[in-house]
Design a protein around this motif. Structure first.
Motif, PDB file in Angstrom:
ATOM      1  N   PHE A 231       0.825  -1.212   0.000  1.00  0.00           N
ATOM      2  CA  PHE A 231       0.000   0.000   0.000  1.00  0.00           C
ATOM      3  C   PHE A 231       0.858   1.260   0.000  1.00  0.00           C
ATOM      4  CE2 PHE A 231      -3.044   2.912   2.368  1.00  0.00           C
ATOM      5  CZ  PHE A 231      -3.908   3.077   1.295  1.00  0.00           C
ATOM      6  N   VAL A 234       0.924   2.891  -3.281  1.00  0.00           N
ATOM      7  CA  VAL A 234      -0.343   3.571  -3.552  1.00  0.00           C
ATOM      8  C   VAL A 234      -0.374   4.934  -2.859  1.00  0.00           C
ATOM      9  CG1 VAL A 234      -2.852   3.431  -3.356  1.00  0.00           C
ATOM     10  CG2 VAL A 234      -1.523   1.352  -3.785  1.00  0.00           C
ATOM     11  N   ILE A 257      -8.638   4.969  -2.241  1.00  0.00           N
ATOM     12  CA  ILE A 257      -7.497   4.058  -2.086  1.00  0.00           C
ATOM     13  C   ILE A 257      -7.615   3.231  -0.807  1.00  0.00           C
ATOM     14  CG2 ILE A 257      -5.900   5.437  -3.486  1.00  0.00           C
ATOM     15  CD1 ILE A 257      -4.731   6.457  -0.766  1.00  0.00           C
ATOM     16  N   TYR A 261      -9.828  -2.824   0.520  1.00  0.00           N
ATOM     17  CA  TYR A 261     -10.311  -3.196  -0.817  1.00  0.00           C
ATOM     18  C   TYR A 261      -9.144  -3.501  -1.751  1.00  0.00           C
ATOM     19  CZ  TYR A 261     -11.799  -2.618  -5.624  1.00  0.00           C
ATOM     20  OH  TYR A 261     -11.984  -2.808  -6.975  1.00  0.00           O
ATOM     21  N   LEU A 262      -8.138  -2.649  -1.754  1.00  0.00           N
ATOM     22  CA  LEU A 262      -7.022  -2.817  -2.692  1.00  0.00           C
ATOM     23  C   LEU A 262      -6.232  -4.099  -2.444  1.00  0.00           C
ATOM     24  CD1 LEU A 262      -5.629   0.829  -2.975  1.00  0.00           C
ATOM     25  CD2 LEU A 262      -7.198  -0.360  -4.498  1.00  0.00           C
ATOM     26  N   SER A 263      -6.315  -4.633  -1.229  1.00  0.00           N
ATOM     27  CA  SER A 263      -5.582  -5.864  -0.895  1.00  0.00           C
ATOM     28  C   SER A 263      -6.431  -7.119  -1.096  1.00  0.00           C
ATOM     29  CB  SER A 263      -5.120  -5.809   0.564  1.00  0.00           C
ATOM     30  OG  SER A 263      -6.240  -5.766   1.441  1.00  0.00           O
ATOM     31  N   ILE A 290      -2.466  -5.603  -6.907  1.00  0.00           N
ATOM     32  CA  ILE A 290      -3.256  -4.572  -6.238  1.00  0.00           C
ATOM     33  C   ILE A 290      -4.484  -4.277  -7.089  1.00  0.00           C
ATOM     34  CG2 ILE A 290      -3.273  -2.158  -5.474  1.00  0.00           C
ATOM     35  CD1 ILE A 290      -0.288  -2.434  -4.911  1.00  0.00           C
ATOM     36  N   GLU A 292      -7.457  -2.330  -8.956  1.00  0.00           N
ATOM     37  CA  GLU A 292      -7.376  -1.070  -9.693  1.00  0.00           C
ATOM     38  C   GLU A 292      -8.009   0.071  -8.885  1.00  0.00           C
ATOM     39  OE1 GLU A 292      -8.970  -1.396 -13.568  1.00  0.00           O
ATOM     40  OE2 GLU A 292      -7.603  -2.991 -14.197  1.00  0.00           O
ATOM     41  N   TYR A 293      -7.417   1.258  -9.014  1.00  0.00           N
ATOM     42  CA  TYR A 293      -7.947   2.442  -8.367  1.00  0.00           C
ATOM     43  C   TYR A 293      -7.738   3.636  -9.273  1.00  0.00           C
ATOM     44  CZ  TYR A 293      -3.012   3.275  -7.159  1.00  0.00           C
ATOM     45  OH  TYR A 293      -1.657   3.488  -7.221  1.00  0.00           O
TER      46      TYR A 293
END
Length: 295
Positions: A231, A234, A257, A261-263, A290, A292-293
């Motif tokens: 992270f 990010v 971010i 969620y990203l993990s 990771i 997408e964001y």
């Protein structure tokens, strides 16, 4: 008085993590709702970005070195920091590791801390039930020795495989527990001198903070993403992209971010069996990525 305490020592990754954690805090709290205190080696980084109400204590390399002790144990610094802050302030304390973020308001939590309840991030269960490598090493050590003594505590300290471990990425307590911090330091030094596992400070906190009563958990209010060091890339992207925005503007951007969620793909991959992982790598061409964001 309620105090939220951070320890920000090191490079930009830790600074970004604490800044993100505080952005999440301000999403659910008024600026002056609790007193924020940051112990750091880079006060200027935060002063340019955070409200004027934040208190800072500048840390020098010599202080950090002494806090690590004769065994040069980096996690011992957390104990010394909490000793330091409780010697200067009186009230309710909530210590957070940098890799945390708030999901709700903490007023009820502080009310419980004021009533002498102790909090940790979450319960990791008994050592004997934990399949992790560090837990196995700890059990091996305890099979050889499970009775310990420290000068300031009259009783023998017994730690065995039935010992319940609590993640200490978040610690909540009030001033009535201050003396325990010195016992935690002594036990940490004894344990780490015998077996140099990075969880020894955590075990010492767990031992003395669950003697009187069962701790409660903060995981429903504060998420600790210790499992997702990726992270940091990010966060670097996020803060570079938003470098001209003020804190009020950044607060509304942080959900873009969310580390939980990203993990998602990483956490799902870690839960797979060996053969499931092999199939996943063949079909996806990767272990995980990771999510997408968009900034």
């Amino acid at each position: 008085m309620n105090y939220i305490v951070y320890f920000a020592y090191g490079g930009i990754d830790y600074q970004h993590e604490i800044l993100y954690s505080l952005l999440s805090y301000y999403k659910f709290h008024e600026i002056d709702e609790n007193q924020i205190i940051i112990y750091t080696d880079n006060v200027a980084f935060y002063k340019n970005k955070l409200p004027k109400s934040v208190l800072y204590f500048e840390l020098e390399e010599q202080t950090i070195s002494s806090w690590k002790g004769k065994n040069n144990f980096v996690h011992r610094t957390k104990i010394k920091l909490l000793q330091e802050i409780t010697s200067n302030f009186n009230g309710n304390f909530l210590y957070l590791d940098s890799d945390t973020y708030f999901t709700k308001n903490t007023s009820q939590l502080f009310s419980e801390i004021n009533n002498n309840v102790v909090y940790f991030d979450r319960c990791e269960g008994k050592l004997i039930d934990n399949p992790g490598g560090i837990a196995r090493k700890m059990r091996t050590f305890l099979n050889q020795e499970n009775l310990f003594s420290i000068a300031s505590y009259p009783d023998k300290i017994k730690i065995n495989s039935d010992f319940i471990v609590w993640n200490a990425g978040v610690i909540g307590f009030n001033s009535s527990h201050t003396n325990k911090l010195f016992l935690v330091e002594e036990l940490t030094d004894v344990l780490y001198s015998k077996c140099k596992l990075f969880i020894m400070e955590q075990v010492a906190f767990n031992y003395f903070f669950q003697i009187d009563s069962k701790p409660q958990v903060t995981e429903n209010l504060i998420h600790h993403y210790w499992y997702f060091k990726e992270f940091r890339t990010v966060l670097k992207d996020f803060f570079n992209h938003n470098k001209l925005k003020k804190i009020e503007e950044l607060v509304v951007e942080i959900d873009k971010i969310n580390p939980e969620y990203l993990s998602t793909e990483k956490r799902n991959y870690k839960k797979m069996s060996f053969w499931q992982k092999q199939y996943h790598k063949i079909t996806k061409g990767r272990k995980w990525k990771i999510m997408e964001y968009k900034l």
